[in-house]
Design a protein around this motif. Sequence first.
Motif, short mmCIF file in Angstrom:
data_model
loop_
_atom_site.label_atom_id
_atom_site.label_comp_id
_atom_site.label_asym_id
_atom_site.label_seq_id
_atom_site.Cartn_x
_atom_site.Cartn_y
_atom_site.Cartn_z
N VAL A 157 18.99 -17.07 -6.49
CA VAL A 157 18.16 -16.25 -6.14
C VAL A 157 18.00 -16.16 -4.96
CG1 VAL A 157 15.49 -15.66 -6.17
CG2 VAL A 157 15.81 -16.52 -8.23
N ASN A 158 18.81 -15.31 -4.68
CA ASN A 158 18.86 -14.97 -1.84
C ASN A 158 17.68 -14.86 -1.59
OD1 ASN A 158 21.04 -15.78 -3.00
ND2 ASN A 158 22.14 -14.21 -3.33
N ARG A 159 16.77 -14.23 -2.79
CA ARG A 159 15.37 -13.44 -1.66
C ARG A 159 14.82 -12.91 -2.99
NH1 ARG A 159 18.37 -10.24 0.63
NH2 ARG A 159 17.91 -8.29 0.12
N VAL A 160 13.47 -13.17 -2.56
CA VAL A 160 12.30 -12.70 -3.30
C VAL A 160 11.39 -11.84 -2.22
CG1 VAL A 160 10.37 -12.90 -4.57
CG2 VAL A 160 12.07 -14.40 -4.94
N GLU A 161 11.07 -10.83 -2.76
CA GLU A 161 10.37 -9.46 -1.85
C GLU A 161 8.67 -9.09 -2.25
OE1 GLU A 161 10.38 -9.33 1.47
OE2 GLU A 161 12.60 -9.67 2.07
N LEU A 162 7.88 -9.31 -2.05
CA LEU A 162 6.24 -8.39 -2.99
C LEU A 162 6.88 -6.83 -2.42
CD1 LEU A 162 3.91 -10.81 -2.11
CD2 LEU A 162 5.24 -11.08 -3.42
N LYS A 163 7.20 -5.95 -3.16
CA LYS A 163 7.69 -4.54 -2.99
C LYS A 163 5.93 -4.16 -2.26
CE LYS A 163 9.73 -0.68 -4.54
NZ LYS A 163 9.99 0.10 -5.79
N ASN A 164 4.24 -4.06 -3.36
CA ASN A 164 3.66 -3.81 -2.80
C ASN A 164 2.14 -4.38 -3.52
OD1 ASN A 164 4.40 -0.42 -2.42
ND2 ASN A 164 4.95 -0.74 -4.31
N ILE A 165 1.59 -4.49 -2.67
CA ILE A 165 -0.03 -5.73 -2.96
C ILE A 165 -0.93 -4.53 -3.06
CG2 ILE A 165 -1.40 -6.93 -2.29
CD1 ILE A 165 0.57 -8.33 -0.90
N ILE A 166 -1.27 -4.39 -4.35
CA ILE A 166 -1.95 -2.67 -4.39
C ILE A 166 -4.13 -4.34 -4.84
CG2 ILE A 166 -2.91 -0.82 -5.21
CD1 ILE A 166 0.16 -0.74 -6.41
N PRO A 167 -4.68 -3.82 -4.07
CA PRO A 167 -6.31 -4.32 -4.19
C PRO A 167 -7.36 -3.11 -4.77
CG PRO A 167 -5.63 -3.66 -2.21
CD PRO A 167 -4.86 -3.31 -2.73
N PRO A 168 -8.11 -3.24 -5.17
CA PRO A 168 -8.63 -2.67 -6.08
C PRO A 168 -9.42 -1.31 -5.15
CG PRO A 168 -9.92 -4.95 -6.53
CD PRO A 168 -8.73 -4.94 -5.41
N LYS A 169 -9.85 -0.33 -5.72
CA LYS A 169 -9.93 0.46 -5.36
C LYS A 169 -11.45 0.81 -3.70
CE LYS A 169 -9.09 5.05 -4.39
NZ LYS A 169 -7.95 5.90 -3.95
N GLU A 170 -11.96 -0.19 -5.16
CA GLU A 170 -13.19 -0.17 -3.82
C GLU A 170 -12.84 -1.27 -2.46
OE1 GLU A 170 -13.65 -3.24 -7.38
OE2 GLU A 170 -13.13 -1.17 -6.98
N ILE A 171 -12.30 -2.16 -2.45
CA ILE A 171 -11.65 -2.88 -1.49
C ILE A 171 -10.87 -2.11 -0.86
CG2 ILE A 171 -10.55 -5.05 -1.05
CD1 ILE A 171 -11.33 -6.71 -2.97
N GLN A 172 -9.41 -1.43 -1.03
CA GLN A 172 -8.99 -0.14 -0.28
C GLN A 172 -9.31 0.74 0.61
OE1 GLN A 172 -5.93 1.87 -2.12
NE2 GLN A 172 -5.96 0.09 -3.76
N ASN A 173 -10.75 1.35 -0.17
CA ASN A 173 -11.69 2.12 0.77
C ASN A 173 -12.77 0.95 1.68
OD1 ASN A 173 -12.01 4.18 -1.05
ND2 ASN A 173 -12.98 3.96 -2.59
N ALA A 174 -12.48 0.76 1.75
CA ALA A 174 -13.29 -1.03 2.56
C ALA A 174 -12.49 -1.14 3.91
CB ALA A 174 -13.75 -1.87 1.98
N MET A 175 -11.48 -1.42 3.33
CA MET A 175 -10.12 -1.49 3.75
C MET A 175 -9.80 -0.43 5.17
SD MET A 175 -7.76 -4.24 2.01
CE MET A 175 -6.32 -4.23 2.55
N GLU A 176 -9.83 0.47 4.93
CA GLU A 176 -9.88 1.62 5.51
C GLU A 176 -10.80 2.04 6.29
OE1 GLU A 176 -8.70 5.08 2.49
OE2 GLU A 176 -7.44 4.48 1.93
N LYS A 177 -12.05 2.07 5.93
CA LYS A 177 -13.28 2.41 6.54
C LYS A 177 -13.39 0.68 8.29
CE LYS A 177 -16.84 4.22 3.69
NZ LYS A 177 -17.96 3.79 2.84
N GLN A 178 -12.33 0.12 7.92
CA GLN A 178 -12.36 -1.15 8.55
C GLN A 178 -11.40 -1.12 9.52
OE1 GLN A 178 -11.95 -5.40 7.26
NE2 GLN A 178 -11.86 -5.85 9.34
N MET A 179 -9.94 -0.25 8.64
CA MET A 179 -8.97 0.44 9.95
C MET A 179 -9.40 1.43 10.64
SD MET A 179 -6.43 0.10 6.78
CE MET A 179 -5.18 0.40 8.66
N LYS A 180 -10.20 2.21 10.24
CA LYS A 180 -10.64 3.24 10.61
C LYS A 180 -11.80 3.17 12.15
CE LYS A 180 -13.65 7.89 10.29
NZ LYS A 180 -13.50 8.80 9.53
N ALA A 181 -12.74 2.33 11.88
CA ALA A 181 -13.91 1.46 13.31
C ALA A 181 -12.54 1.09 14.28
CB ALA A 181 -14.77 0.54 12.26
#
Length: 313
Positions: A157-181
């Motif tokens: 195994v030469n390399r391992v990459e996490l392609k996507n990390i998808i949290p729950p929808k409510e956490i995504q909304n909270a993260m988007e609000k935090q990023m907007k602020a």
Amino acid sequence: MSLKTIALIVLGILVLILVVSNIVIVQQSKAYVVERLGAFRAIWNVGLHFKVPFIERVAKRVSLKEQVADFAPQPVITKDNVTMQIDTVIYFQITDPKLYTYGVERPMNAIENLTATTLRNIIGDMELDQSLTSRDTINTRMRAILDEATDPWGIKVNRVELKNIIPPKEIQNAMEKQMKAERERRESILQAEGTKQSQILVAQGEKESAILRADAEKQAAILKAEGEKEARIMAAEAEAQAILKVQQATADALKLLNEASPNDQVIKLRALETMVKVADGKATKIIVPSEIQGLAGLAASAKTLMESDAAQK
């Protein structure tokens, strides 16, 4: 043509086909696993090889290039009980075709299951925030674990990459609000900094302008003072020159007068001439020295002399 001849020709053609069909050419970056009577015989690398008919067979054709395995998202639970979907990409290479062929059944399924298990173990020891900001750490740990586990399978195994990390929808909304602020806060800071810099530049411009005006006024005052000074010096020098010339003329006149040895009558006559010039001026009052008051008779003589001079002219 006899039947025997035809049979020999057919047999020859069959033998030729059999021989040609058992000639194997291994391409670059390929390896063939060969078995003889069901047992491992050899690994053929790039080049020309001949397979014994009916006894040997190519059990597996293996690619030695680096390969990519993109696995479907796996549900993973963090230490603070947040379920996320994570899909991984693995870059691997087959280093031992024999182990890859006989080491594990369906190697790709084994790698996928091993990846999911390893990912759950690593993420299970992390909280959500840590898992979102520690991709490099997760990739490094997974690569080390998978490389060690797949080594008996002839896989590196030469390399391992996490392609996507998808949290729950409510956490995504909270993260988007935090990023907007956060973006709005940074924008406010940038605007405040811009206003501050603008005010500083304006103040600096006004300061420099005032300094330049003061310097200009100072230079003008200095030049004016120097001009007035030069004018006064020139006037004083002219006046001194005039006085000097008058004194020099007076001195020359006295010198000539002394050289002529004038008598008292001539001196008195000169005094009367001076009085005449004074009388011709704008003075309204004339003070006659006492020495001249007794020269009435001499005045008559002077008048006679002036008339005589006028008649001659």
